[in-house]
Write an enzyme that holds these catalytic residues in place. Structure first.
Site, PDB file in Angstrom:
ATOM      1  N   ASP A   1      -6.850   1.117   1.016  1.00 15.48           N
ATOM      2  CA  ASP A   1      -6.894   1.204   2.467  1.00 15.48           C
ATOM      3  C   ASP A   1      -8.301   0.841   2.925  1.00 15.48           C
ATOM      4  O   ASP A   1      -9.138   0.388   2.133  1.00 15.48           O
ATOM      5  CB  ASP A   1      -6.488   2.603   2.945  1.00 15.48           C
ATOM      6  CG  ASP A   1      -7.540   3.664   2.628  1.00 15.48           C
ATOM      7  OD1 ASP A   1      -8.482   3.360   1.850  1.00 15.48           O
ATOM      8  OD2 ASP A   1      -7.431   4.774   3.159  1.00 15.48           O
TER       9      ASP A   1
ATOM     10  N   LYS B   1       0.833  -1.205   0.000  1.00 19.83           N
ATOM     11  CA  LYS B   1       0.000   0.000   0.000  1.00 19.83           C
ATOM     12  C   LYS B   1       0.871   1.260   0.000  1.00 19.83           C
ATOM     13  O   LYS B   1       0.638   2.190  -0.779  1.00 19.83           O
ATOM     14  CB  LYS B   1      -0.940   0.021   1.209  1.00 19.83           C
ATOM     15  CG  LYS B   1      -1.938   1.166   1.163  1.00 19.83           C
ATOM     16  CD  LYS B   1      -2.801   1.216   2.401  1.00 19.83           C
ATOM     17  CE  LYS B   1      -2.091   1.915   3.518  1.00 19.83           C
ATOM     18  NZ  LYS B   1      -2.951   2.221   4.676  1.00 19.83           N
TER      19      LYS B   1
END
Length: 215
Positions: free
Chosen positions: A142, A124
């Protein structure tokens, strides 16, 4: 699980997002690729607002890996001790900075594999840096994007990796660059976890979520 929306519906959703906010921006404050990388790494299990508050003074004195190493781990801790997991994050930032200086001439690499090899940098974080600094159409999923993708039907998947693939597969190419910013901002401020603001949502007529909150 919500049904996956069709191409035309998803295109219209992102067309509306683009019309409302043509150039969406991430909310983490940074001045270069290195400070962006550090800010994103610090943001794990923390809010962007909390990270920004801690890093404003920090980045004023340590905006390169060389300056961060000169500041030292204890100096870094003094700046970020209001952030969760700050001791472990400080260790990772120092290790990351050392590798950047020794192996990359102090520059942040533009390769996902190289970024993910750095301490404290997962997929991420790498995707955020690739997207925001290097302008790659990388999708950083997320909790807000995971919720919005599944709830709306834009990107349906059982885990983060599946939602990332769904965004890549179903969001039209013209929207890929800004897709994760539009989704994260919508998930953070409109399609909220406990009481989504469906009555004020600009895509409520297109969204597949059956339990809309229209109060």
């Amino acid at each position: 699980m919500t049904r996956q929306l069709d191409y035309q519906t998803i295109h219209e959703i992102f067309a509306r997002f683009r019309a409302a906010e043509p150039e969406p921006k991430g909310e983490l404050e940074h001045v270069n690729a290195y400070t962006l990388l550090v800010a994103v790494a610090l943001s794990a299990q923390a809010t962007d607002k909390g990270v920004n508050k801690a890093t404003r003074a920090l980045f004023g004195i340590a905006d390169t890996p060389e300056k961060m190493l000169a500041l030292g781990e204890e100096g870094l801790i003094e700046h970020i001790k209001t952030i969760g997991l700050y001791r472990n994050k400080a260790k990772n930032v120092m290790k990351m900075s050392r590798i950047l200086v020794d192996d990359y001439g102090g520059e942040v690499p533009s390769s996902r594999a190289a970024l993910e090899s750095l301490p404290g940098v997962g997929r991420k974080t790498a995707n955020v840096v690739l997207n925001m600094w290097f302008h790659h159409p990388a999708q950083a999923v997320d909790t807000h994007i995971f919720r919005f993708g599944n709830r709306s039907g834009v990107a349906v998947g059982k885990d983060v990796a599946a939602v990332e693939r769904a965004i890549e597969d179903h969001v039209p190419a013209e929207f890929q660059q800004h897709a994760h910013h539009w989704m994260i901002l919508h998930g953070r401020y409109v399609c909220t976890a406990r009481k989504p603001k469906c009555a004020a949502c600009l895509i409520r007529d297109l969204c597949a979520f059956e339990e809309k909150n229209l109060d």
